[in-house]
Structure formats: structure tokens, C-alpha cells
Design a protein around this motif. Structure first.
Motif, PDB file in Angstrom:
ATOM      1  N   SER A   1      47.897  -1.680  19.771  1.00 28.17           N
ATOM      2  CA  SER A   1      47.479  -0.811  20.870  1.00 28.17           C
ATOM      3  C   SER A   1      46.000  -0.493  20.802  1.00 28.17           C
ATOM      4  O   SER A   1      45.387  -0.509  19.735  1.00 28.17           O
TER       5      SER A   1
ATOM      6  N   GLU B   1      43.210   2.550  22.804  1.00 24.55           N
ATOM      7  CA  GLU B   1      43.307   3.930  23.259  1.00 24.55           C
ATOM      8  C   GLU B   1      42.205   4.216  24.270  1.00 24.55           C
ATOM      9  O   GLU B   1      41.114   3.655  24.183  1.00 24.55           O
TER      10      GLU B   1
ATOM     11  N   GLN C   1      56.151   8.800  23.521  1.00 20.62           N
ATOM     12  CA  GLN C   1      56.181   7.397  23.937  1.00 20.62           C
ATOM     13  C   GLN C   1      57.161   7.267  25.095  1.00 20.62           C
ATOM     14  O   GLN C   1      58.330   7.651  24.976  1.00 20.62           O
TER      15      GLN C   1
ATOM     16  N   SER D   1      47.481   5.361  25.977  1.00 20.32           N
ATOM     17  CA  SER D   1      47.476   3.985  25.494  1.00 20.32           C
ATOM     18  C   SER D   1      48.728   3.278  25.981  1.00 20.32           C
ATOM     19  O   SER D   1      49.659   3.898  26.517  1.00 20.32           O
TER      20      SER D   1
ATOM     21  N   PHE E   1      51.357   0.460  24.326  1.00 18.43           N
ATOM     22  CA  PHE E   1      51.688  -0.308  23.135  1.00 18.43           C
ATOM     23  C   PHE E   1      52.256  -1.672  23.515  1.00 18.43           C
ATOM     24  O   PHE E   1      53.111  -1.784  24.398  1.00 18.43           O
TER      25      PHE E   1
END
Length: 229
Positions: free
Chosen positions: A29, A31, A161, A204, A206
């Protein structure tokens, strides 16, 4: 504070060793960071400006799931972290590249890639850069392994998440960004009376490098099971 921080990290790591986890998997990932700072100089609040940066941030994270609802992760991450202050006509931008090692618990529904997480991180500050703007004049310099900041700085963070891969995180640095004991070439301590605590919100997405392999495997199994003989 340092002893408590390290005790918590060791406790998390020990739990990983004691609890049998499934095979670890890796996530990658970047950011996008929106940072702010609580800045105080000799008792006077200094105006801090919101700082936005998306370069250069990159992380590789290893996840250990104990079951579908509990797990932890660690990894390595490079970030561009800093603050912007403004005093009258003087505007100053300070930043450092950091290399961090996070360690966090997570709880949620891993099959649907939806969970909450919280933990701590220790970061090594290895490249410092400072820019000043006053009137129409601009000055800047950068230093490798600078004493203007602490060499290492701890932080705590928490986030969520979401199933589609989107990630939202809040992070707070426990120590001052600038080193109060730094002595410049003239023998002065420019940051002696300064408190500089950075915190940020980051977003972000992933990318699971193994997800494509797993998805193809699931599709193949589906076709195999439905193929008439």
C-alpha cells in the motif's frame, strides 16, 4: 512513555508467538497523508497549516490471522512526514523521510476484508528537509541523519479497513518531531522551547498480491465442480 510503548509492542509480538496463526499473507500500500501539528514555542501557540502529501509513501505488510475475526499485522513502511508553521510573514516547512515498523491488532470479518485495527509504530527519521519563505525570499536545505529531529519516534494509530480495499487511519506521534537538544553551528538551541507534536489522517488502498492467484484458483475450482463428465 518509551517503556510503556515497548512493553505493549512486546506483548503483541508475544501473543503472535503463543497463538497459532494461519499462513501469513502480504499486502502492499501507499498513503495519502493529511497532517497537522500542535506547535508551541515558549508558551505561545504557533499557527500550523494542514499539510498534504502523497509522495513518497510505500508499505509492505504481513498479516497473521488467528481465525476469521482476530489477527495482527506488522511490516515496513517509508513515509514523508512533517509540519508547516506560519508566524507573521515567516512560513516554514519541515519534513523527514521515515522508515517505520508497525505492529497492530485487528478484529473484524477478514473474509469480507472488513475490520478495525489499532497498534503502535516506531519510525527511524533518516532525511530531514527545511524550507523557509519570508517575503519573496526562499531558503532551503536538507540533511541526512540530521540531529534536528529525533533519530527514532514512537506513535500510536487506529483505523478501519473497508471491504473494497479502502483504508482510513488516524495516527499520533508521542514525541516531539523537532529535537529540543539540537545545537546549531553558532551554539544556539533553536528548538529548545518548542513543542511539535504531529498527527495525521491518511487514506490508502491496499493491494493483495495474492488475491489474483486466489481468485483464479476459486474460479478454476468452480468450473471444475460444474463441468459435466
Amino acid at each position: 512513555m518509551h517503556k510503556l510503548f515497548w512493553s505493549l509492542l512486546i506483548a503483541v509480538f508475544a501473543s503472535c508467538l503463543l497463538v497459532k496463526a494461519q499462513k501469513p499473507y502480504r499486502l502492499s500500500s501507499g498513503e495519502i497523508i493529511f497532517s497537522y501539528a500542535d506547535v508551541n514555542n515558549n508558551g505561545k501557540d504557533i499557527n500550523s497549516i494542514l499539510r498534504f502529501t502523497c509522495f513518497f509513501h510505500a508499505g509492505e505488510y504481513w498479516h497473521f490471522d488467528f481465525d476469521n475475526h482476530k489477527g495482527l499485522y506488522t511490516g515496513l513502511a517509508i513515509r514523508n512526514v512533517g509540519l508547516i508553521t506560519k508566524e507573521d510573514s515567516l512560513k516554514t516547512k519541515r519534513r523527514s523521510y521515515t522508515l517505520g515498523v508497525p505492529l497492530a491488532f485487528k478484529i473484524g470479518d477478514f473474509k469480507n476484508n472488513s475490520y478495525f485495527y489499532a497498534g503502535g509504530e516506531y519510525e527511524w527519521l533518516f532525511n530531514y528537509k527545511e524550507k523557509t519563505f519570508k517575503g519573496g525570499n526562499k531558503t532551503k536545505f536538507s540533511e541526512w541523519f540530521s540531529n534536528r529531529t529525533h533519530t527514532f519516534i514512537p506513535s500510536v494509530f487506529a483505523g478501519i479497513q473497508f471491504p473494497n480495499g479502502f483504508n482510513l487511519k488516524f495516527k499520533y506521534y508521542l514525541n516531539n518531531f523537532l529535537n529540543k537538544n539540537f545545537v546549531d553551528d553558532q551554539g544556539n538551541k533553536p528548538y529548545k522551547n518548542m513543542d511539535t507534536h504531529i498527527f495525521y489522517v491518511s487514506v490508502s488502498f491496499f493491494l493483495n498480491k495474492n488475491s489474483f492467484k486466489l481468485k483464479n484458483q476459486e474460479v478454476n475450482e468452480m468450473f471444475t465442480q460444474n463441468t459435466p463428465y
